[in-house]
Design a protein around this motif. Structure first.
Motif, short mmCIF file in Angstrom:
data_model
loop_
_atom_site.label_atom_id
_atom_site.label_comp_id
_atom_site.label_asym_id
_atom_site.label_seq_id
_atom_site.Cartn_x
_atom_site.Cartn_y
_atom_site.Cartn_z
N LYS A 2 -2.83 1.93 7.78
CA LYS A 2 -2.79 3.24 8.42
C LYS A 2 -1.34 3.69 8.60
O LYS A 2 -0.52 2.95 9.14
CB LYS A 2 -3.45 3.18 9.80
N PHE A 3 -1.09 4.92 8.16
CA PHE A 3 0.24 5.51 8.28
C PHE A 3 0.14 6.90 8.88
O PHE A 3 -0.80 7.64 8.61
CB PHE A 3 0.92 5.60 6.91
N SER A 36 -4.26 11.96 -2.25
CA SER A 36 -4.93 11.63 -3.51
C SER A 36 -4.14 10.62 -4.33
O SER A 36 -4.73 9.84 -5.08
CB SER A 36 -5.21 12.90 -4.32
N ASN A 37 -2.82 10.58 -4.16
CA ASN A 37 -1.99 9.61 -4.88
C ASN A 37 -2.02 8.22 -4.24
O ASN A 37 -1.65 7.24 -4.88
CB ASN A 37 -0.54 10.09 -4.97
N PHE A 38 -2.41 8.14 -2.97
CA PHE A 38 -2.47 6.86 -2.25
C PHE A 38 -3.83 6.70 -1.57
O PHE A 38 -3.89 6.59 -0.34
CB PHE A 38 -1.33 6.78 -1.22
N PRO A 39 -4.90 6.68 -2.35
CA PRO A 39 -6.25 6.62 -1.74
C PRO A 39 -6.52 5.31 -0.99
O PRO A 39 -7.44 5.25 -0.18
CB PRO A 39 -7.18 6.79 -2.94
N GLN A 40 -5.72 4.29 -1.25
CA GLN A 40 -5.92 3.00 -0.59
C GLN A 40 -5.45 3.01 0.86
O GLN A 40 -5.72 2.08 1.60
CB GLN A 40 -5.23 1.88 -1.39
N PHE A 41 -4.74 4.06 1.27
CA PHE A 41 -4.21 4.14 2.62
C PHE A 41 -4.91 5.22 3.43
O PHE A 41 -5.35 6.23 2.88
CB PHE A 41 -2.71 4.47 2.61
N GLN A 42 -4.98 5.00 4.72
CA GLN A 42 -5.40 6.06 5.63
C GLN A 42 -4.13 6.77 6.08
O GLN A 42 -3.27 6.18 6.72
CB GLN A 42 -6.13 5.50 6.85
N SER A 135 8.02 2.58 0.51
CA SER A 135 8.86 1.55 1.13
C SER A 135 8.04 0.57 1.97
O SER A 135 8.51 -0.52 2.26
CB SER A 135 9.95 2.19 1.99
N PHE A 136 6.84 0.97 2.37
CA PHE A 136 5.98 0.09 3.15
C PHE A 136 5.19 -0.87 2.28
O PHE A 136 4.55 -1.79 2.82
CB PHE A 136 5.02 0.90 4.02
N LEU A 137 5.22 -0.68 0.98
CA LEU A 137 4.42 -1.54 0.08
C LEU A 137 5.10 -2.88 -0.13
O LEU A 137 6.27 -3.02 -0.12
CB LEU A 137 4.20 -0.85 -1.26
#
Length: 137
Positions: A2-3, A36-42, A135-137
């Motif tokens: 979650k971000f 849409s570019n980062f669907p794995q994140f909330q 940067s959080f990955l």
């Protein structure tokens, strides 16, 4: 994961405000692209022109989210309180700026957030937010 993307004053005017500095895209359409570019994140988004609301939002999510991307706008250069709020929470914060603040007025060269941030990304337009998220990955 979650971000939160947390934008400060006048960033609600992106797309219409000083387009030579901030570009033509409004933030809501950019945020949809980001999701849409980062669907794995909330991804959550909050914007306020009010300093206390920004501090309250940092307190609200600052112990439970995986990261915060903060563009405090002009409060970056004036708000000791927002800097203290970033220092007080455990969620890492990446400070972002759309423009290169060091190529602008001298007062924009000082940040009360940077000393307490995980990192700072400056001057890549709206891509600054994408770089912060990566940067959080």
């Amino acid at each position: 994961m979650k971000f939160l993307i947390l934008n400060g004053p006048n960033l609600n005017l992106l797309g219409t405000r000083e387009t030579s500095i901030y570009g033509n895209q409004d933030f809501s359409s950019f945020f949809e692209e980001l999701k849409s570019n980062f669907p794995q994140f909330q991804l959550d988004y909050f914007q306020s022109n009010i300093e206390g609301e920004i501090i309250n939002k940092l307190h609200e999510v600052g112990f439970s989210f995986d990261g915060i991307i903060l563009n405090a706008g002009a409060y970056t250069h004036t708000s000791v309180a927002i800097g203290d709020a970033v220092k007080a929470i455990t969620t890492p914060v990446v400070e972002v700026h759309i423009s290169n603040t060091f190529s602008r007025e001298t007062f924009r060269h000082q940040s009360y957030i940077s000393p307490n941030a995980k990192g700072v990304i400056i001057g890549f337009g709206l891509d600054s937010y994408t770089l912060a998220l990566k940067s959080f990955l």
